[in-house]
Design a protein around this motif. Structure first.
Motif, PDB file in Angstrom:
ATOM      1  N   GLN A  84      10.981  31.140  54.483  1.00 24.03           N
ATOM      2  CA  GLN A  84       9.942  30.129  54.567  1.00 24.03           C
ATOM      3  C   GLN A  84       8.601  30.764  54.284  1.00 24.03           C
ATOM      4  OE1 GLN A  84      10.402  28.247  58.452  1.00 24.03           O
ATOM      5  NE2 GLN A  84      10.721  26.360  57.329  1.00 24.03           N
ATOM      6  N   GLU A  88       3.695  26.726  52.286  1.00 23.65           N
ATOM      7  CA  GLU A  88       4.376  25.476  51.957  1.00 23.65           C
ATOM      8  C   GLU A  88       4.240  24.491  53.107  1.00 23.65           C
ATOM      9  OE1 GLU A  88       7.874  26.468  48.914  1.00 23.65           O
ATOM     10  OE2 GLU A  88       8.288  27.173  50.949  1.00 23.65           O
ATOM     11  N   PHE A  90       6.116  21.206  54.705  1.00 25.55           N
ATOM     12  CA  PHE A  90       7.363  20.443  54.712  1.00 25.55           C
ATOM     13  C   PHE A  90       7.380  19.518  55.910  1.00 25.55           C
ATOM     14  CE2 PHE A  90      11.883  20.033  55.936  1.00 25.55           C
ATOM     15  CZ  PHE A  90      12.394  19.508  54.752  1.00 25.55           C
ATOM     16  N   ASN A  91       7.771  18.266  55.682  1.00 26.33           N
ATOM     17  CA  ASN A  91       7.866  17.282  56.752  1.00 26.33           C
ATOM     18  C   ASN A  91       9.339  16.930  56.952  1.00 26.33           C
ATOM     19  OD1 ASN A  91       7.464  15.279  58.610  1.00 26.33           O
ATOM     20  ND2 ASN A  91       6.679  13.789  57.148  1.00 26.33           N
ATOM     21  N   TYR A  98       8.315  17.718  50.799  1.00 25.88           N
ATOM     22  CA  TYR A  98       7.282  18.743  50.725  1.00 25.88           C
ATOM     23  C   TYR A  98       5.982  18.085  50.276  1.00 25.88           C
ATOM     24  CZ  TYR A  98      10.465  22.762  50.929  1.00 25.88           C
ATOM     25  OH  TYR A  98      11.363  23.717  51.316  1.00 25.88           O
ATOM     26  N   SER A 101       4.648  23.012  47.745  1.00 23.20           N
ATOM     27  CA  SER A 101       5.749  23.977  47.709  1.00 23.20           C
ATOM     28  C   SER A 101       5.672  24.841  46.460  1.00 23.20           C
ATOM     29  CB  SER A 101       7.099  23.250  47.741  1.00 23.20           C
ATOM     30  OG  SER A 101       7.365  22.616  46.510  1.00 23.20           O
ATOM     31  N   TRP A 124      11.942  16.883  47.411  1.00 26.81           N
ATOM     32  CA  TRP A 124      12.744  16.783  48.626  1.00 26.81           C
ATOM     33  C   TRP A 124      13.439  18.110  48.850  1.00 26.81           C
ATOM     34  CZ3 TRP A 124      12.137  12.628  45.451  1.00 26.81           C
ATOM     35  CH2 TRP A 124      11.770  11.425  46.042  1.00 26.81           C
ATOM     36  N   GLY A 125      13.581  18.491  50.106  1.00 25.93           N
ATOM     37  CA  GLY A 125      14.323  19.683  50.477  1.00 25.93           C
ATOM     38  C   GLY A 125      15.413  19.318  51.457  1.00 25.93           C
ATOM     39  N   ASP A 134      16.855  21.809  46.504  1.00 27.45           N
ATOM     40  CA  ASP A 134      15.534  21.325  46.116  1.00 27.45           C
ATOM     41  C   ASP A 134      15.717  20.276  45.032  1.00 27.45           C
ATOM     42  OD1 ASP A 134      13.633  23.211  47.547  1.00 27.45           O
ATOM     43  OD2 ASP A 134      14.902  24.638  46.477  1.00 27.45           O
TER      44      ASP A 134
END
Length: 162
Positions: A84, A88, A90-91, A98, A101, A124-125, A134
């Protein structure tokens, strides 16, 4: 049965069963929920018995099919080699968006995709126990719960050698 990204994000753990990208840049994922079980796998290191419990997909766990109708870019990485970055944003926990990112920066530099063409896109992750997925797309993914009988058929089909 319809599901949401939140349903996947709320799982204890996840496994990626398979990913298929179609010739039309459609991406289809089968993701299974996993949980800590009472099953113990013997593990002795240096004379010390760690006896870790296993994390498995059980009969009580759900299976999710996630589909993007089209993608700009997608990547599946071995989670053992992923870290990580503090830069970045990220939610989410296992499945989210993201705001910023390295992958978005890469897609912007390595493709001709812009917010004008093909239009506003998102990253999206998905974080599973063995993979980091990803996906960059202008489309929202659809998520549905796959019933056990269908899961068995899909899994058997996906593991057939070509």
């Amino acid at each position: 049965m319809q599901a949401t990204i939140g349903d996947i994000d709320g799982c204890e753990d996840l496994y990626l069963e398979f990913a298929i990208e179609g010739g039309d840049h459609r991406l289809r994922l089968l993701i299974t929920e996993a949980e800590l079980t009472d099953k113990v796998t013997p593990l002795v290191i240096g004379g010390i018995d760690f006896a870790p419990r296993s994390i498995e997909h059980t009969a009580d766990c759900r299976c999710f099919e996630v589909i993007w109708p089209s993608t700009i870019a997608c990547s599946i990485r071995n989670e053992s080699y992923c870290g990580q970055s503090r830069s970045e944003e990220f939610n989410g926990r296992h499945f989210g968006l993201y705001a910023k990112s390295h992958y978005l920066e890469f897609v912007s530099a390595a493709t001709v995709a812009t917010q004008d063409y093909p239009g506003p896109f998102k990253h999206w992750g998905i974080f599973t126990l063995n993979h980091v997925i990803d996906v960059v797309s202008t489309d929202e993914p659809t998520v549905r719960i796959v019933q056990p009988k269908e899961y068995s058929q899909l899994r058997r089909w996906s593991s057939t050698p070509s």
